[in-house]
Scaffold this active site. Structure first.
Site, PDB file in Angstrom:
ATOM      1  NE  ARG A  18      -3.610  -2.151   2.721  1.00 30.93           N
ATOM      2  CZ  ARG A  18      -4.138  -2.614   3.838  1.00 30.93           C
ATOM      3  NH1 ARG A  18      -3.623  -2.292   5.001  1.00 30.93           N
ATOM      4  NH2 ARG A  18      -5.194  -3.391   3.810  1.00 30.93           N
ATOM      5  CE1 TYR A  43       0.326   1.568   4.818  1.00 25.53           C
ATOM      6  CE2 TYR A  43      -0.597   2.805   6.641  1.00 25.53           C
ATOM      7  CZ  TYR A  43       0.138   1.738   6.170  1.00 25.53           C
ATOM      8  OH  TYR A  43       0.687   0.850   7.061  1.00 25.53           O
ATOM      9  NE  ARG A  44      -4.360  -0.195   7.996  1.00 28.00           N
ATOM     10  CZ  ARG A  44      -4.496  -0.622   9.245  1.00 28.00           C
ATOM     11  NH1 ARG A  44      -3.712  -0.143  10.188  1.00 28.00           N
ATOM     12  NH2 ARG A  44      -5.392  -1.531   9.560  1.00 28.00           N
ATOM     13  CG  ASN A  45      -7.587   5.579   5.386  1.00 32.62           C
ATOM     14  OD1 ASN A  45      -8.242   4.784   6.038  1.00 32.62           O
ATOM     15  ND2 ASN A  45      -6.665   6.353   5.912  1.00 32.62           N
ATOM     16  CB  ILE A  47     -11.457   0.534  -0.180  1.00 35.02           C
ATOM     17  CG1 ILE A  47     -12.722   0.018  -0.849  1.00 35.02           C
ATOM     18  CG2 ILE A  47     -11.547   0.444   1.344  1.00 35.02           C
ATOM     19  CD1 ILE A  47     -12.903  -1.475  -0.717  1.00 35.02           C
ATOM     20  CG  LEU A  48     -12.181   3.594   4.075  1.00 30.86           C
ATOM     21  CD1 LEU A  48     -11.648   4.006   5.433  1.00 30.86           C
ATOM     22  CD2 LEU A  48     -13.549   2.953   4.217  1.00 30.86           C
ATOM     23  CE  LYS A 235      25.026 -15.387  19.954  1.00 29.81           C
ATOM     24  NZ  LYS A 235      24.046 -16.305  19.370  1.00 29.81           N
ATOM     25  CB  ALA A 322      19.121 -19.048  22.918  1.00 30.19           C
ATOM     26  N   GLY A 323      15.915 -19.590  22.376  1.00 30.48           N
ATOM     27  CA  GLY A 323      14.739 -20.176  23.008  1.00 30.48           C
ATOM     28  C   GLY A 323      13.420 -19.562  22.639  1.00 30.48           C
TER      29      GLY A 323
END
Length: 394
Positions: A18, A43-45, A47-48, A235, A322-323
């Protein structure tokens, strides 16, 4: 309306992102090109706003220029001197196309009111929609708080897509596996764009401090070969236990002391041991990386209490490593106050790794915002959402 359509085969379909603009308002009206009209950036509007957009553009094509279009012209991004051209196709056509090609949009800070201690302040959305400080590791600043790995993917393409979807800036690479061209690590160094990502060489597979120190040196050289001349990150993993893959606290501390002396920015992977975390910070490590649960287990947060203690006492960033198995667990770790997460297996081994990477990205951001916002206290009794005073009684 037209039932026959249900029997027609799909010939083609398309999807995309979008489109949004810096000020989150659409771009409507004429463009610098005589044969191009702009109606985008909803953007998200979309269709409106489709009906009013259609009416405004249809009127424009009928030479009925609605004054409303001026507010949505692309010219608003080009400075005050361009405003005189709004609504005039001829004025824009004169040299506009060449100028726009070299133009950079101005940086804009968008303000959103928030309440803090009964004082109205403004919120800079360009800074992660919060009054947050950036993540700084060894004087290097990162906007993403999610780090990812490169191992355990089914293929290189899934790894590449997942790294992009995660929005991460730090990617950890197992030096030994790259050096030996282990399965899944062939051509790994060339598979990612290291001009956009910061490599975090790791000493995975090292069982002693001596091994880890030697591999860390190789990792630094590998980063230089790939163009990161000033990359001294490592690391640090010292794991002699082949079954549970728990890090060796003594070997980790010994290796960290030596690597710090050699100028490395050391990010040590450790058990969630508050005392060890403090010792590593004292010898000069730039982060501490406590495990949430055994590496690759997907058990989630099993060391919450100790991680909280580490966070409370740390003077360096705390990266939960981790995990973590799901986005909800990632959000929970960030809600504790962790500065960042490192997630590999949960993404790489998911049925859809890029989708999981995206989920982890959003969860990391949501968890951080929740931590900064401050959760409500937990109570043993209910509290009505609406006050009882002023209610209507018969």
């Amino acid at each position: 309306i037209y039932p026959q359509l249900q029997d027609y085969p799909n010939r083609e379909f398309w999807w995309g992102f979008r489109p949004a603009t810096p000020d989150e308002l659409p771009i409507l009206g004429n463009s610098p090109c005589s044969n191009l009209t702009l109606a985008t950036g909803h953007y998200r509007n979309g269709i409106l706003l489709a009906p009013i957009t259609a009416k405004l553009i249809a009127d424009l094509w009928e030479q009925k220029l609605d004054p409303l279009l001026e507010s949505f012209s692309y010219l608003r991004f080009l400075g005050e001197s361009w405003k005189s051209g709004v609504g005039s196709r001829e004025k824009r056509a004169e040299g506009a196309e060449g100028d726009i090609a070299n133009y950079q949009l101005p940086t804009t800070n968008y303000q959103l009111p928030i309440t803090n201690n009964s004082q109205m302040q403004t919120l800079d959305l360009s800074q992660q929609q919060s009054l947050d400080r950036p993540l700084v590791i060894a004087d290097r600043t990162f906007s993403s708080r999610l780090m990812t790995g490169t191992g355990k993917y089914r293929n290189v393409e899934e790894m590449q897509q997942s790294v992009v979807a995660s929005g991460c800036q730090i990617v950890t690479v197992a030096v030994r596996r790259v050096q030996t061209k282990a399965p899944g690590h062939e051509n790994l160094a060339e598979a990612l764009d290291w001009t956009k990502l910061w490599m975090l060489p790791n000493t995975a597979g090292c069982q002693t401090a001596e091994e880890a120190i030697r591999v860390a040196r190789l990792g630094r050289e590998m980063a230089k070969v790939l163009g990161q001349e000033d990359n001294n990150f490592v690391k640090l993993e010292v794991i002699p236990d082949p079954k549970y893959l728990l890090p060796d606290p003594i070997g980790t501390l010994q290796a960290a002391e030596q690597l710090v002396k050699e100028g490395f920015a050391v990010l040590p992977y450790i058990n969630a041991d508050p005392m060890l975390a403090k010792r590593l910070e004292e010898v000069g490590c730039v982060t501490v990386m406590p495990l949430a649960s055994p590496i690759g287990s997907g058990q989630g947060l099993k060391t919450t209490a100790n991680i909280q203690i580490i966070i409370e006492n740390a003077g360096v960033p705390v990266v939960v490593d981790a995990g973590i198995g799901t986005p909800s667990e990632a959000a929970q770790a960030m809600e504790l106050g962790a500065d960042a997460l490192l997630i590999n297996t949960a993404i790489a081994q998911a049925k859809n790794p890029p989708a999981m990477a995206r989920g982890m990205k959003l969860a990391t951001e949501a968890g951080r915002l929740a931590y900064l916002a401050g959760r409500i206290p937990i109570k043993d009794y209910a509290i009505a959402s609406s006050p009882l005073s002023g209610t209507v009684t018969s």
